[in-house]
Write a protein that holds these residues in place. Sequence first.
Motif, PDB file in Angstrom:
ATOM      1  N   GLY A 128     -84.678 -17.754  78.897  1.00 43.24           N
ATOM      2  CA  GLY A 128     -83.903 -16.782  78.146  1.00 43.24           C
ATOM      3  C   GLY A 128     -84.683 -15.353  78.191  1.00 43.24           C
ATOM      4  O   GLY A 128     -85.922 -15.409  78.161  1.00 43.24           O
ATOM      5  N   VAL A 129     -83.974 -14.347  78.378  1.00 45.19           N
ATOM      6  CA  VAL A 129     -84.629 -13.052  78.723  1.00 45.19           C
ATOM      7  C   VAL A 129     -83.983 -11.994  77.572  1.00 45.19           C
ATOM      8  O   VAL A 129     -82.690 -11.923  77.350  1.00 45.19           O
ATOM      9  N   PHE A 130     -84.784 -11.086  76.970  1.00 39.81           N
ATOM     10  CA  PHE A 130     -84.540 -10.137  76.021  1.00 39.81           C
ATOM     11  C   PHE A 130     -84.873  -8.863  76.505  1.00 39.81           C
ATOM     12  O   PHE A 130     -85.862  -8.630  76.872  1.00 39.81           O
ATOM     13  N   LEU A 131     -83.847  -8.097  76.562  1.00 45.98           N
ATOM     14  CA  LEU A 131     -83.923  -6.688  76.967  1.00 45.98           C
ATOM     15  C   LEU A 131     -83.768  -5.441  76.055  1.00 45.98           C
ATOM     16  O   LEU A 131     -82.452  -5.342  75.533  1.00 45.98           O
ATOM     17  N   GLY A 132     -84.607  -4.624  75.899  1.00 48.41           N
ATOM     18  CA  GLY A 132     -84.440  -3.499  75.224  1.00 48.41           C
ATOM     19  C   GLY A 132     -84.503  -3.808  73.840  1.00 48.41           C
ATOM     20  O   GLY A 132     -85.210  -4.833  73.167  1.00 48.41           O
ATOM     21  N   GLY A 133     -84.217  -2.668  73.119  1.00 48.97           N
ATOM     22  CA  GLY A 133     -83.827  -2.845  71.526  1.00 48.97           C
ATOM     23  C   GLY A 133     -84.539  -1.857  70.848  1.00 48.97           C
ATOM     24  O   GLY A 133     -85.068  -0.791  71.414  1.00 48.97           O
ATOM     25  N   ARG A 134     -84.564  -1.993  69.501  1.00 49.95           N
ATOM     26  CA  ARG A 134     -84.959  -0.775  68.623  1.00 49.95           C
ATOM     27  C   ARG A 134     -86.224  -1.627  67.483  1.00 49.95           C
ATOM     28  O   ARG A 134     -86.050  -2.179  66.892  1.00 49.95           O
ATOM     29  N   TYR A 135     -87.282  -0.521  67.792  1.00 42.75           N
ATOM     30  CA  TYR A 135     -88.314  -0.621  66.944  1.00 42.75           C
ATOM     31  C   TYR A 135     -88.065   0.329  65.477  1.00 42.75           C
ATOM     32  O   TYR A 135     -87.430   1.479  65.706  1.00 42.75           O
ATOM     33  N   ASN A 136     -88.841   0.032  64.446  1.00 37.68           N
ATOM     34  CA  ASN A 136     -88.390   0.824  63.410  1.00 37.68           C
ATOM     35  C   ASN A 136     -89.362   2.104  63.088  1.00 37.68           C
ATOM     36  O   ASN A 136     -89.481   2.538  62.174  1.00 37.68           O
TER      37      ASN A 136
END
Length: 370
Positions: A128-136
């Motif tokens: 399972g691969v998780f790509l990018g996203g938003r940090y706070n």
Amino acid sequence: MAIRIQLRKDHPNVWDSADPTLAAGEFGFAWDSADSASFGRLKIGDGSTSWTNLPYFYSAGDSAGNYASAGGAAGIAWGGDRGLSAGGWIELNTIEYFDITTPGNGADFGDLTVGRAGFAAVSDATYGVFLGGRYNTTPYELNTIDYVTIASTSNATDFGDLTSARNYNAGASDATYGLSSGGFDDSLADETNVIDYITIASPGNATDFGDMTSARRFHAGTNDATRGLFGGGRNVSNVNQNVIEYVTIASPGNAIDFGDLSSAAYFCSATSDATYGVFALGYVSAVDNTLEYVVTQTTGNATDFGDLTTARNQGAFSSNGTYGVFAGGYTTAATNVIDYITIASPSNATDFGDLITAAYRNAGTSGSPS
């Protein structure tokens, strides 16, 4: 002399290149002894569908996890019976898992390399691969890619980087390649139309795949064995979109118009089996419970599927090829509710269980539990 029956057999790449149309009931055997994911996979013709658009028929115990689930429903190469829900607002780094075949609550799997929300997830049944996203905190957008081995509960490991930092992107996978489409791009300070891709079994940086028909974020991605679909979202003018577009995942290039959702929507989510793609509209004029579906290989507009148990958006969908499971989401606050649907049978969703931690803007994928 004993009678010997031999099926048509060749390397998967040869089948894909020739792309024949098998007669109704005719078997085609894809054989690559050097690749366990392509070792002895079978397709059955229908007399009209080309090889690349036929789903594989999986037998129980396939070493790649591409097995037939209980009751004989075909499994999917890009997922399996273990569903994952990862991350969420604000800066959650937790990953939970559940058995898609058996309604119940989430359990702790491990942690992402960095807590984040609004990112894409893909799989090849093993990883399972998780790509990018938003940090706070600034810079808000991340180029981070990390991954887990779905059968082994543990923390995520660094995989590589996207071509640029972005969030609220969407994912699709054909079990070999994983795509990240669109999102809000830090380098542009605006929405992007860029599609990146990775080879899921080979950690490394993402490569440019092509472009979406328009730049947008807050859209949803899903796929069958060959096509990736992207639907809904918001454009650079913050206007909701109803467009659905598609790509052939194995062939880098620009997206093509597929059809439309019934309403312009954003904060969408999506899931699929080998035939149908199902979209949760998310937010139309308010938080929405609408589910719609398309036949992934047949361009056209979406059709009503049913409703979620409660109106919510920004949740995480996963699938084992029979059931689609929608975990978390936002109503007036984050929720821990998990719903499920039978993808081949349009109807309202049913309660599945609860996440440990209420989450929204989380990402979902699935794979083999063993």
